[in-house]
Design an enzyme around this catalytic site. Sequence first.
Site, PDB file in Angstrom:
ATOM      1  N   GLY A 237       0.772  -1.244   0.000  1.00 54.20           N
ATOM      2  CA  GLY A 237       0.000   0.000   0.000  1.00 54.20           C
ATOM      3  C   GLY A 237       0.799   1.287   0.000  1.00 54.20           C
ATOM      4  N   GLU A 280       3.987  -6.450   1.029  1.00 62.26           N
ATOM      5  CA  GLU A 280       3.325  -6.791  -0.240  1.00 62.26           C
ATOM      6  C   GLU A 280       3.115  -5.575  -1.122  1.00 62.26           C
ATOM      7  OE1 GLU A 280      -0.466  -8.215   1.167  1.00 62.26           O
ATOM      8  OE2 GLU A 280       0.364 -10.059   1.961  1.00 62.26           O
ATOM      9  N   PRO A 281       4.165  -4.843  -1.471  1.00 58.03           N
ATOM     10  CA  PRO A 281       3.948  -3.640  -2.275  1.00 58.03           C
ATOM     11  C   PRO A 281       3.653  -3.965  -3.736  1.00 58.03           C
ATOM     12  CG  PRO A 281       6.285  -3.979  -1.916  1.00 58.03           C
ATOM     13  CD  PRO A 281       5.590  -5.060  -1.143  1.00 58.03           C
ATOM     14  N   GLY A 282       2.649  -3.344  -4.286  1.00 53.02           N
ATOM     15  CA  GLY A 282       2.344  -3.472  -5.708  1.00 53.02           C
ATOM     16  C   GLY A 282       2.639  -2.159  -6.409  1.00 53.02           C
ATOM     17  N   ARG A 283       1.788  -1.173  -6.129  1.00 52.35           N
ATOM     18  CA  ARG A 283       1.889   0.121  -6.783  1.00 52.35           C
ATOM     19  C   ARG A 283       3.285   0.729  -6.710  1.00 52.35           C
ATOM     20  NH1 ARG A 283      -2.394   3.342  -7.204  1.00 52.35           N
ATOM     21  NH2 ARG A 283      -3.374   2.070  -5.615  1.00 52.35           N
ATOM     22  N   ARG A 319      -8.552   3.891 -13.981  1.00 50.60           N
ATOM     23  CA  ARG A 319      -8.421   4.475 -12.638  1.00 50.60           C
ATOM     24  C   ARG A 319      -9.148   5.808 -12.464  1.00 50.60           C
ATOM     25  NH1 ARG A 319      -4.145   5.913 -10.410  1.00 50.60           N
ATOM     26  NH2 ARG A 319      -4.749   5.186  -8.362  1.00 50.60           N
ATOM     27  N   TYR A 323     -11.833   5.339  -9.642  1.00 45.86           N
ATOM     28  CA  TYR A 323     -11.444   5.832  -8.305  1.00 45.86           C
ATOM     29  C   TYR A 323     -11.329   7.350  -8.229  1.00 45.86           C
ATOM     30  CZ  TYR A 323      -9.327   1.075  -7.989  1.00 45.86           C
ATOM     31  OH  TYR A 323      -9.064  -0.271  -8.005  1.00 45.86           O
ATOM     32  N   CYS A 353     -17.892   5.502 -25.309  1.00 45.87           N
ATOM     33  CA  CYS A 353     -19.216   6.113 -25.194  1.00 45.87           C
ATOM     34  C   CYS A 353     -19.763   5.996 -23.786  1.00 45.87           C
ATOM     35  CB  CYS A 353     -20.159   5.501 -26.216  1.00 45.87           C
ATOM     36  SG  CYS A 353     -19.685   5.982 -27.871  1.00 45.87           S
ATOM     37  N   TYR A 382      -1.927  -0.877 -11.917  1.00 47.67           N
ATOM     38  CA  TYR A 382      -3.373  -0.891 -12.150  1.00 47.67           C
ATOM     39  C   TYR A 382      -3.728  -0.139 -13.433  1.00 47.67           C
ATOM     40  CZ  TYR A 382      -2.717  -2.381  -7.409  1.00 47.67           C
ATOM     41  OH  TYR A 382      -2.242  -3.051  -6.306  1.00 47.67           O
TER      42      TYR A 382
HETATM   43  C1  LIG Z   1      -3.499  -5.217  -3.959  1.00 49.78           C
HETATM   44  C2  LIG Z   1      -2.866  -5.841  -2.798  1.00 49.78           C
HETATM   45  C3  LIG Z   1      -1.583  -5.461  -2.412  1.00 49.78           C
HETATM   46  C4  LIG Z   1      -0.803  -4.369  -3.113  1.00 49.78           C
HETATM   47  O1  LIG Z   1      -1.315  -3.110  -2.846  1.00 49.78           O
HETATM   48  P1  LIG Z   1      -0.515  -1.815  -3.373  1.00 49.78           P
HETATM   49  O2  LIG Z   1      -1.345  -0.675  -2.922  1.00 49.78           O
HETATM   50  O3  LIG Z   1      -0.476  -1.914  -4.846  1.00 49.78           O
HETATM   51  O4  LIG Z   1       0.813  -1.819  -2.742  1.00 49.78           O
HETATM   52  C5  LIG Z   1      -1.002  -6.113  -1.354  1.00 49.78           C
HETATM   53  N1  LIG Z   1      -1.653  -7.092  -0.681  1.00 49.78           N
HETATM   54  C6  LIG Z   1      -2.894  -7.483  -1.015  1.00 49.78           C
HETATM   55  C7  LIG Z   1      -3.536  -8.556  -0.259  1.00 49.78           C
HETATM   56  C8  LIG Z   1      -3.543  -6.863  -2.076  1.00 49.78           C
HETATM   57  O5  LIG Z   1      -4.783  -7.257  -2.395  1.00 49.78           O
END
Ligand SMILES: *Cc1c(COP(=O)(O)O)cnc(C)c1O
Length: 423
Positions: A237, A280-283, A319, A323, A353, A382
Amino acid sequence: MNSYIEKVDFFKGNNPEEIAKTYGTPLYVYNEEILRSHMHDVSQVITKYAYTANYSVKANTNINILKLALEEGNNCDAMSVGEIEMLLKAGFPEERIFYIPNNVAEEELEFAIHNGIMTSLDSLAQLELYGQVCENLGLSVDDRGRCCAVRINPGVGAGHHEKVVTGGKKTKFGISEDFIPQIFEITKKYNLKIVGINQHIGSCFMDPQPYLDAVTNLLRIATENFPGLEFIDFGGGYGIPYHKLDDEAPFPMEDFKKKLEPILDAFVEKYGSKPLFKSEPGRFCVAEGSVILGRVHAIKENNGHSFAGTDIGMNVLVRPSMYDSWHDVEVIREGKVVARDNLIEQTVTGNICESGDILAKARPLPQIKRGDLACLLDTGAYGWSMCSTYNSRPRPAEVMICKDGTVKQIRRRETIEDLMGLF
Ligand SMILES: *Cc1c(COP(=O)(O)O)cnc(C)c1O
């Protein structure tokens, strides 16, 4: 800041107009160096204790980007069998994949067990199902498949929008602390062993405090209920500055690390063993490593409002409509960024459209002309992974600006034939 893409030399000397002509628009353009540096940064959040940063691949599953994560030493989190398959194909060994599904069928859990992939269960019902799958597969009582994790709902959440807050009393995720006794009833019934716990409070926070509080809370829960865990996962996050043209500050990583360490010290002293810590970083890993180039096809005035119509529909980048997300926009004319002076309020839209098909609403921008390129910043997370074919528009291509400056297509553009092929 006048221009982010000039400041970081995003295209590494390549002319964006030529890239757009060669590969077509709309086009996702990635920068390998930026992607690698963020993946590396997250791996350094904890250095004093055993730690892995698991890249949460739902942010971007392009297999070439997964390979970068593999090379940078990140492990990965998957949310579906599809994501696990992508990771295996990218070359990740099973033990570097953590599966965090919710509300899945037996078959998905079976798939994970068969492939030796650690799974976190998101509810008592899914934990029970996991136990039944182990029984049905006839696993011996000490089979590693009986080891699993549970996702705890920490009771608090954080994020940039209500729709991305994933912890807290009103969200669907995780098992609340009140149900911990029931967790152990189920593990006893099915000879399961909880070897890890995880949580995820939400996405894109810039203030680390709610995350630090959630870490403290999860460690308390571990100390009180789960002795001898192999790992504790604090979730992802970490935010990125989407308003960089207005000089928004980045996530205060150094400050965050400094405040995290004593929390871990205090825990380790009390807990009696040293579990592996995870996040668990994604973004954070991928967002800033990509821009989208789109062609401006029409300019119009409607009731005193100026619109610049591009080929970046909400099917290409959802997005903003999903959001209300902000993406900075730079205007490129004949390969050069147009300076940000003489700004005029304009709304940048797509070609779908839907009245919600808006990328940037009433934004002060240099006067946009037909034929310009709109360059949207921070689209690596995303972005493509949430693309759709709405309005029967094939999904865009992706190219990578490699470290050595060469441009490489890393996903071809989808075609109408691809769409037809499903019938
Ligand atoms: C989406 C998600 C993440 C990654 O979140 P980011 O905001 O992209 O860092 C981590 N853990 C879980 C369980 C998620 O669903």
